[in-house]
Design a protein around this motif. Structure first.
Motif, PDB file in Angstrom:
ATOM      1  N   UNK A   1       7.104  10.514   5.824  1.00  0.00           N
ATOM      2  CA  UNK A   1       6.470   9.740   4.765  1.00  0.00           C
ATOM      3  C   UNK A   1       7.407   8.626   4.307  1.00  0.00           C
ATOM      4  N   UNK A   2       6.864   7.439   4.112  1.00  0.00           N
ATOM      5  CA  UNK A   2       7.677   6.315   3.664  1.00  0.00           C
ATOM      6  C   UNK A   2       8.176   6.552   2.242  1.00  0.00           C
ATOM      7  N   UNK A   3       9.363   6.036   1.921  1.00  0.00           N
ATOM      8  CA  UNK A   3       9.930   6.150   0.580  1.00  0.00           C
ATOM      9  C   UNK A   3       9.668   4.902  -0.240  1.00  0.00           C
ATOM     10  N   UNK A   4       9.519   3.771   0.445  1.00  0.00           N
ATOM     11  CA  UNK A   4       9.157   2.510  -0.210  1.00  0.00           C
ATOM     12  C   UNK A   4       8.035   1.881   0.601  1.00  0.00           C
ATOM     13  N   UNK A   5       7.364   0.914   0.018  1.00  0.00           N
ATOM     14  CA  UNK A   5       6.240   0.253   0.684  1.00  0.00           C
ATOM     15  C   UNK A   5       6.685  -0.351   2.007  1.00  0.00           C
ATOM     16  N   UNK A   6       5.957  -0.056   3.073  1.00  0.00           N
ATOM     17  CA  UNK A   6       6.328  -0.540   4.409  1.00  0.00           C
ATOM     18  C   UNK A   6       6.133  -2.050   4.542  1.00  0.00           C
ATOM     19  N   UNK A   7       5.440  -2.648   3.591  1.00  0.00           N
ATOM     20  CA  UNK A   7       5.234  -4.096   3.644  1.00  0.00           C
ATOM     21  C   UNK A   7       6.223  -4.868   2.767  1.00  0.00           C
ATOM     22  N   UNK A   8       6.378  -4.442   1.509  1.00  0.00           N
ATOM     23  CA  UNK A   8       7.193  -5.236   0.580  1.00  0.00           C
ATOM     24  C   UNK A   8       8.421  -4.510   0.065  1.00  0.00           C
ATOM     25  N   UNK A   9       8.564  -3.207   0.326  1.00  0.00           N
ATOM     26  CA  UNK A   9       9.725  -2.456  -0.116  1.00  0.00           C
ATOM     27  C   UNK A   9       9.684  -1.989  -1.550  1.00  0.00           C
ATOM     28  N   UNK A  10       8.516  -2.125  -2.206  1.00  0.00           N
ATOM     29  CA  UNK A  10       8.405  -1.742  -3.614  1.00  0.00           C
ATOM     30  C   UNK A  10       7.918  -0.302  -3.768  1.00  0.00           C
ATOM     31  N   UNK A  11       7.905   0.175  -5.003  1.00  0.00           N
ATOM     32  CA  UNK A  11       7.368   1.468  -5.400  1.00  0.00           C
ATOM     33  C   UNK A  11       6.575   1.246  -6.690  1.00  0.00           C
ATOM     34  N   UNK A  12       5.759   2.191  -7.139  1.00  0.00           N
ATOM     35  CA  UNK A  12       5.478   3.497  -6.517  1.00  0.00           C
ATOM     36  C   UNK A  12       4.497   3.370  -5.362  1.00  0.00           C
ATOM     37  N   UNK A  13       4.480   4.391  -4.521  1.00  0.00           N
ATOM     38  CA  UNK A  13       3.566   4.417  -3.392  1.00  0.00           C
ATOM     39  C   UNK A  13       2.234   5.027  -3.797  1.00  0.00           C
TER      40      UNK A  13
END
Length: 247
Positions: A1-13
């Motif tokens: 599971x990704x820890x940050x957004x796979x597109x922009x690197x932000x959170x929360x998911x």
């Protein structure tokens, strides 16, 4: 599971449906709604699941409810017709919308696999898609027609992803193929094409039409159907046989 957004690197998911649930209007309820996935990195993997239930938690709320949602809305008025084989015409705008939506969808399908099974599509392609929200000049897209599945012997939804490498460099190119009902959409990613150059578009065929770069209007359904027996050969060619042209 990704820890940050796979597109922009932000959170929360947030959770994202890989295929939108509104597509149920295009799927025949008498056909068992399953899918068969083959992901090729160093191995072949198989997975089956109900096609509209699959969710991934790999994108942030801003991406999910913002530009990704807009890509869904851009195809909503014609995608069911493509899937069912109903008559319609795709102009240049619709072709661009389909190319972007199908790429977004296949990027999300990558994240239905465990982390150690990914790697066909590098993180840099996710990042560039976040910026442009469309395929790049190093990509080609095409749309194919296939007869609607008569029964469970042919998957209603079929996704395949093939990675290529050259000179010992992994993931220098890839091909994704998404089939839903009658619609087959491919994105072909070549090694990076230099500034001022572009891949030579595919020639139109009775069963396949280029959609990226956009081409002449496409009347759907196409005049010839791709036999399902050729699906693997279409999605897994031995190499990326592409040429480059000046822009």
């Amino acid at each position: 599971m990704a820890k940050v957004c796979v597109f922009c690197g932000c959170t929360p998911l947030t959770k994202e449906h890989v295929l939108p649930r509104w597509l149920k209007v295009a799927l025949d309820p008498t056909v068992r709604q399953h899918r068969y996935i083959r992901l090729s990195v160093d191995a072949v993997r198989h997975h089956e699941a109900p096609p509209l239930n699959e969710q991934v938690k790999s994108v942030c709320s801003n991406c999910n409810s913002g530009w990704m949602n807009q890509l869904e809305e851009n195809v909503r008025h014609f995608l069911p017709d493509l899937i069912r084989g109903n008559p319609c015409t795709l102009d240049a705008e619709a072709q661009r919308a389909l190319a972007a939506w199908s790429l977004k969808t296949m990027l999300m399908f990558q994240h239905t696999h465990p982390a150690d099974a990914r790697g066909v599509i590098p993180a840099s392609d996710f990042a560039s898609f976040h910026v442009t929200r469309e395929p790049t000049r190093s990509m080609l897209g095409r749309l194919g027609f296939m007869n609607y599945p008569p029964d469970d012997s042919v998957p209603l939804v079929d996704t395949l992803c093939q990675g290529y490498s050259a000179d010992g460099v992994r993931s220098t190119g890839w091909i994704t193929t998404l089939k839903i009902g009658c619609m087959v959409v491919q994105t072909i990613r070549a090694p990076d094409v230099a500034e001022g150059k572009r891949l030579t578009p595919f020639e139109p065929l009775p069963s396949l039409r280029p959609i990226w770069p956009t081409d002449a209007p496409i009347k759907w359904p196409l005049p010839a159907a791709i036999p399902y027996e050729l699906m693997s050969a279409l999605a897994h060619p031995d190499d990326l046989d592409l040429t480059i042209m000046p822009t």
